[in-house]
Motif scaffolding. Structure first.
Motif, PDB file in Angstrom:
ATOM      1  N   LEU A   2       0.845  -1.188   0.000  1.00 38.35           N
ATOM      2  CA  LEU A   2       0.000   0.000   0.000  1.00 38.35           C
ATOM      3  C   LEU A   2       0.882   1.239   0.000  1.00 38.35           C
ATOM      4  N   ILE A   7      -5.408   5.846  -0.153  1.00 39.65           N
ATOM      5  CA  ILE A   7      -6.054   4.590   0.190  1.00 39.65           C
ATOM      6  C   ILE A   7      -7.543   4.851   0.342  1.00 39.65           C
ATOM      7  N   TYR A  11     -11.615   0.666   0.786  1.00 41.92           N
ATOM      8  CA  TYR A  11     -10.655  -0.421   0.937  1.00 41.92           C
ATOM      9  C   TYR A  11     -10.532  -0.816   2.405  1.00 41.92           C
ATOM     10  N   VAL A  12     -10.450   0.200   3.257  1.00 42.98           N
ATOM     11  CA  VAL A  12     -10.244  -0.093   4.672  1.00 42.98           C
ATOM     12  C   VAL A  12     -11.499  -0.675   5.310  1.00 42.98           C
ATOM     13  N   SER A 247     -13.563  -0.733  15.639  1.00 42.66           N
ATOM     14  CA  SER A 247     -12.171  -0.540  16.055  1.00 42.66           C
ATOM     15  C   SER A 247     -11.466  -1.873  16.264  1.00 42.66           C
ATOM     16  N   PHE A 248     -12.098  -2.758  17.012  1.00 43.38           N
ATOM     17  CA  PHE A 248     -11.452  -4.034  17.319  1.00 43.38           C
ATOM     18  C   PHE A 248     -11.399  -4.938  16.079  1.00 43.38           C
ATOM     19  N   LEU A 250     -11.261  -4.108  12.985  1.00 48.95           N
ATOM     20  CA  LEU A 250     -10.281  -3.636  12.000  1.00 48.95           C
ATOM     21  C   LEU A 250      -8.868  -4.115  12.342  1.00 48.95           C
ATOM     22  N   MET A 254      -6.581  -6.331   9.836  1.00 49.98           N
ATOM     23  CA  MET A 254      -5.313  -5.848   9.309  1.00 49.98           C
ATOM     24  C   MET A 254      -4.193  -6.837   9.571  1.00 49.98           C
TER      25      MET A 254
ATOM     26  N   MET E  53     -11.600   1.882  25.101  1.00 43.60           N
ATOM     27  CA  MET E  53     -10.906   2.366  23.901  1.00 43.60           C
ATOM     28  C   MET E  53      -9.478   2.779  24.233  1.00 43.60           C
ATOM     29  N   LEU E  60      -1.890  -0.116  20.855  1.00 49.88           N
ATOM     30  CA  LEU E  60      -1.553   0.100  19.450  1.00 49.88           C
ATOM     31  C   LEU E  60      -0.471   1.167  19.306  1.00 49.88           C
ATOM     32  N   THR E 209      -2.498   0.664   6.398  1.00 50.65           N
ATOM     33  CA  THR E 209      -3.758   0.338   7.043  1.00 50.65           C
ATOM     34  C   THR E 209      -3.656   0.565   8.549  1.00 50.65           C
ATOM     35  N   TYR E 210      -2.519   0.166   9.134  1.00 49.24           N
ATOM     36  CA  TYR E 210      -2.353   0.415  10.563  1.00 49.24           C
ATOM     37  C   TYR E 210      -2.341   1.911  10.863  1.00 49.24           C
ATOM     38  N   LEU E 212      -3.606   4.372   9.239  1.00 48.78           N
ATOM     39  CA  LEU E 212      -4.949   4.909   9.080  1.00 48.78           C
ATOM     40  C   LEU E 212      -5.823   4.501  10.242  1.00 48.78           C
ATOM     41  N   TYR E 213      -5.792   3.213  10.549  1.00 46.19           N
ATOM     42  CA  TYR E 213      -6.681   2.737  11.576  1.00 46.19           C
ATOM     43  C   TYR E 213      -6.383   3.373  12.932  1.00 46.19           C
ATOM     44  N   PHE E 216      -7.815   6.775  12.950  1.00 49.22           N
ATOM     45  CA  PHE E 216      -9.281   6.792  13.111  1.00 49.22           C
ATOM     46  C   PHE E 216      -9.663   6.490  14.567  1.00 49.22           C
ATOM     47  N   ALA E 217      -9.085   5.426  15.121  1.00 42.98           N
ATOM     48  CA  ALA E 217      -9.462   4.993  16.467  1.00 42.98           C
ATOM     49  C   ALA E 217      -9.120   6.067  17.485  1.00 42.98           C
ATOM     50  N   PHE E 220     -11.673   8.818  17.239  1.00 36.70           N
ATOM     51  CA  PHE E 220     -12.937   8.365  17.838  1.00 36.70           C
ATOM     52  C   PHE E 220     -12.847   8.450  19.363  1.00 36.70           C
ATOM     53  N   PHE E 221     -11.714   8.010  19.895  1.00 35.53           N
ATOM     54  CA  PHE E 221     -11.482   8.070  21.340  1.00 35.53           C
ATOM     55  C   PHE E 221     -11.551   9.514  21.842  1.00 35.53           C
TER      56      PHE E 221
END
Lengths: 303, 303, 303, 303, 303
Positions: A2, A7, A11-12, A247-248, A250, A254, E53, E60, E209-210, E212-213, E216-217, E220-221
């Motif tokens: 990637l 992105i 996709y995600v 969240s979890f 994803l 991944m 969260m 992470l 992906t990580y 991005l994720y 996002f998380a 959100f938190f």
């Protein structure tokens, strides 16, 4: 692999859309029942219970992300080693193999070996992706050699054997000395190691019991969640549970995608791109400025 | 090695069925007592107490999973190295050993050594699994050699010694030069290292004190759980405690299974399958397209 | 090394019996005071306070367990390497050193070197355990050599020097070629590395500040605990605090025992057992089926 | 290196005395204000808020402790390798370099090289501690050599060059064969690597942004603490906050001290002690039983 | 590389100023709505929800910090290896290459190779930073060579080829023996490996992906946070949420900066400084005390 940019959202989140739909539906049903039959006292759970589960699941997901990342990074490191060794191999072939008597024949041998090395990289990449390991090799090596290697289950291994035979010939004709032959042969061993490491990553399934278990525990945790938050939020529980579940889920997805870096997916090791870089560099060392065809370009990843 | 698909539910949960039955029984008894004698005030525990235990146990289970995974992955890596080195060994034997005078004798020596290498892989796998290390070797090496190695406690080590003797013969007859002999001998050292690494993993027990302690602490945590949730759920505590206990017990069991990768279990390193792949590849390099017998197939794992 | 079975309960809990007695006494005193003077409002602590401490202590214990395990596993890996290299050394000595002219003298040299290698393993084990490094060596090497090495502070190092001198003699008499000598000498370097790694693990104290600090923080956490649970349990706080304290103290003790793998304790690396296996294997390669004496057997560990 | 015993209380807590004084003062002020103006409702914080911060800070401190420990252990491992390679170097010099014609000159060369190796170890240690790299070398090498290396910015590097020149001389005079020269030269490369690794650890600052950030976050967490516990403890908050703050601050300080193992502090790698051991061992191999002077002894650490 | 001292506040917090402004604004709006419409019951969230969260996000971020640190440290280690190998290369060139017949020509060859090695270090650094890889090389190597390497896409690779050609010339003229040539060639392979490792780190994006994720998380938190604390703090929620958000956002930013160590930023590997040290050391070995120009000095970092 990637790329950093572009992105697409789909996709995600596309990877967990069914799961999220199910979670939302499930939470809706619970809220509905709760609302209708006024079961507050019965189905309410203190949030500490999902929290205990949340801690152990977070640690397991961290463990799994770590192992998945390690596999992915090892795969990338192995292909980095292939780049380095291909260049060292070429440098050694160019400077070690010489013949005062038959300079042109030696020249041809050098070129043949270096072009075969380019072929080896493409062939390994295709074999790891489950495609034909001999496709497109005619562009780089003689038809006779393509025919020879085609009868092997493991084509790149056969190409290394051809390398070794050429080295033995060079030694017998005295175009190379005995130490130099052993030195280049050590480089062939490194190729053999790199190939085997890729096969190991490809063929070794991440322990299925862990995968399964993390999956079960995660689902159990998500199923507990609505009972924990329903008292506070009522209908608001639906988006909240959905977001936490996302969240979890994803993180799990991944890790799953990252752990298999040779599966013809956008998260793959970019073997085609690397093989192309090797071809360009090796050709320049051969004084050949032909630039190999660009592989198909995608908007957010390279293969 | 477990495959990705078809892992039966009973395989995963079968391992903890007695523990779960005990936990359910235990919770039932507590709920019963609680219900009968109305001991709410006395035997109720704030959930924070099991939570403190839960945090330290989660970390210990993560620690243990990590070490178990490392052992399992190291075992797999060692067998990957055996694949690579067997191929490199074969390539070197085929191209280094030559005789202008006695081409047929040299051919026989090459074939003998390569077939002995196949035997070495099978023999090591069987020895690690605690089976007879000489069973089935007659298929690949002369009876004389089988008899010779049979008197050793460590059969694969004896096979490497035979390799080394053949190399010395080749050197004395001038079928190989001095650098090449040392180069192949280095590959024999790698086989010796791989064998020793497998033995180390096989013979070194995961520190028993940790195993024991994690087991005790986990049981203590599970015994506390019902007291923490009984106030909120009443009879509902039984399935809840059962499910949480199952989550934690499963992680422990999986680590236990993963940490011993040479124990003749479905989670083993698939040594027979790997040895068979090596045999196929080495035979093809010998121009022999005989495909070795498929080992017994199981629905959700390979050995 | 502790075995899997038969670890006595007293071995595990014997290590913390004084600490637990103190904790129980301490909790008793607090409950007594609390009960007598009715100090509920004053000395009660919300459980979240010990919980914050519990999180950081859990992480520190995980960190410490990890480092202790790594030291223990490295020690075991080094002794695994000694096994592998001893076998490779023997194989090389047996096949490289030859003399057409003086076959018997060469035979004696080979045997002398291989027996000295057995002696080296025992000697290193004893030196690491702080015992006499020359005890029992007469069984394996000539008295003259025992006398020579006895004057060295580092006996195994002196044995390697004798190996190297024999190799030089073999080279000067042409019983070995120049590449073979360098190859065996590389194996001697590996022995030197393994020895030095053991000494490093033996001589390097785990950072004392961490040990001390973890110890202080753990005690502080345990001292807070009774205040947190007293409100809920009254006299029941005594066994509860005792059990939680035992859980945390045990992890600390185990890390302490694991981190020093050469200290003549049951958790040691089983050096005597390994040296004995090496002796058996090396003797078989010498066609000598004498099986060395079994070291003393213990019910739940080997040395 | 800190020893196991006798670490004075003041050494451990002396490092955070000012911080603790500040924390106590700060808490006192808050309790005072709270008490005076009866601000209970306004400045009280639920303990969960510092707990969220506490979790992330605990993880960051664990991360930092890990990296600091890794640097410290790598430093120790590098010096372990220097011990091993110094012994191997000496063994090779003693047995490889020989002259039938000029035995005494060869003897002198051997001794010169081995004494220079002792000098190299001391010199590297002093250079890493920022002291004069040539101080005290006259004791071990000729004045001429001291003068030569003194003009280099990197003295140990210059000593290795002198080693290499001596090897070349030995090769030209035929006191050593070509393979042996390359073998010893490989050992010189290892010294060069070890030296460079120490310099890397010495010169690479732990990422300052992390240091800074962890420091800020930790202080913010400590500043929140009194608000969280004030409601429960009143004046008792002062010692409680002080003790918790001490726990977290100590971990930070210890990581800071451990991460720079070449800074002339008690937590240093004990380079002087190691160099002394090397000198003793190398002298014994030269049949010289002179025991080097004991470095200054401290009650709870060695340098 | 950032230095220990003088890191400006604006450097650290400048990176998150927009994010913090947004968080503050967002919290303000929520407090306003809450205050105006008295929505206490509806939009209040128990703090345990953001805490669940918070745990997974902390893990992470720890995972990400670890991987970013590993990339940064690997980059630094590779450049440390370049230092070591450059010194070893120079030592070998100086002592191995000799000619009794043409001492001056050999001298010129030695100097040419060593100066080319200096050029290689600068060239690699510039190429990794995306600058011109040939800029400033005329200072160190002949114009002819600059012109030759300029036509390559990979300039440092071409410089290594020139090294190899010079070695072959030295071998053909007998200024070096066959083992020495192979030994130096092995060092060239190490340079090739180091170069390839840097390219791998440079070209491999941390799994997007990580990234991005986690992003996002984390958002959100942070969006949940105000709802959790609003009940307790009212307007005080604004600075509190701001400070907690800053803590988490800073860890993310730091990992992002650390993970790309070749991007022409203050957190970079200090390649220019390292190349300059190499130049100084290599010049001193050539008896040339010219000290290269100091690179531009910054107040809180070196490049």
């Amino acid at each position: 692999m990637l790329l950093k940019k572009n992105i697409p959202f789909r996709y995600v989140f596309g990877k967990i859309k069914y799961e999220i739909a199910l979670v939302v539906l499930y939470t809706l049903v619970i809220v509905l029942i709760h609302d209708r039959f006024n079961l507050k006292a019965t189905i309410n759970i203190p949030l500490t219970v999902p929290m205990i589960m949340g801690t152990v699941i977070s640690l397991l997901l961290a463990f799994r992300s770590n192992q998945a990342y390690d596999r992915w990074w090892e795969a990338r490191t192995v292909w980095g080693a292939i780049v380095n060794d291909s260049r060292s191999f070429t440098r050694e072939v160019l400077t070690f193999i010489n013949s005062a008597e038959f300079p042109e024949e030696a020249e041809r041998l050098r070129e043949r070996m270096i072009r075969r090395q380019m072929a080896w990289c493409y062939s390994l990449g295709q074999q790891l992706r489950g495609l034909s390991a001999t496709e497109g090799l005619e562009r780089l090596i003689p038809k006779r050699e393509v025919a020879y290697v085609a009868r092997f289950a493991n084509v790149p291994m056969a190409l290394l054997e051809l390398h070794a035979k050429d080295l033995q010939i060079a030694l017998q004709r005295d175009w190379i000395n005995a130490y130099q032959q052993v030195q280049i042969d050590s480089t062939l061993n490194k190729f053999s190691d790199s190939m085997g490491k890729c096969e190991r990553i490809k063929n070794t399934v991440f322990p299925s019991t862990y995968s399964l278990y993390i999956h079960f525990a995660l689902n159990f945790f998500i199923m507990l969640l609505p009972f924990g938050v329903i008292e506070f939020f009522g209908w608001g529980a639906v988006p909240l549970v959905g977001a936490i579940a996302a969240s979890f889920l994803l993180i799990e997805k991944m890790a799953i995608h990252l752990q298999d870096p040779f599966d013809n997916k956008p998260t793959d090791t970019p073997m085609t791109t690397i093989a192309r870089t090797i071809e360009r560099d090796l050709r320049q060392m051969l004084n050949d400025n032909y630039v190999p065809e660009t592989p198909p370009v995608y908007s957010y990843y390279v293969m």
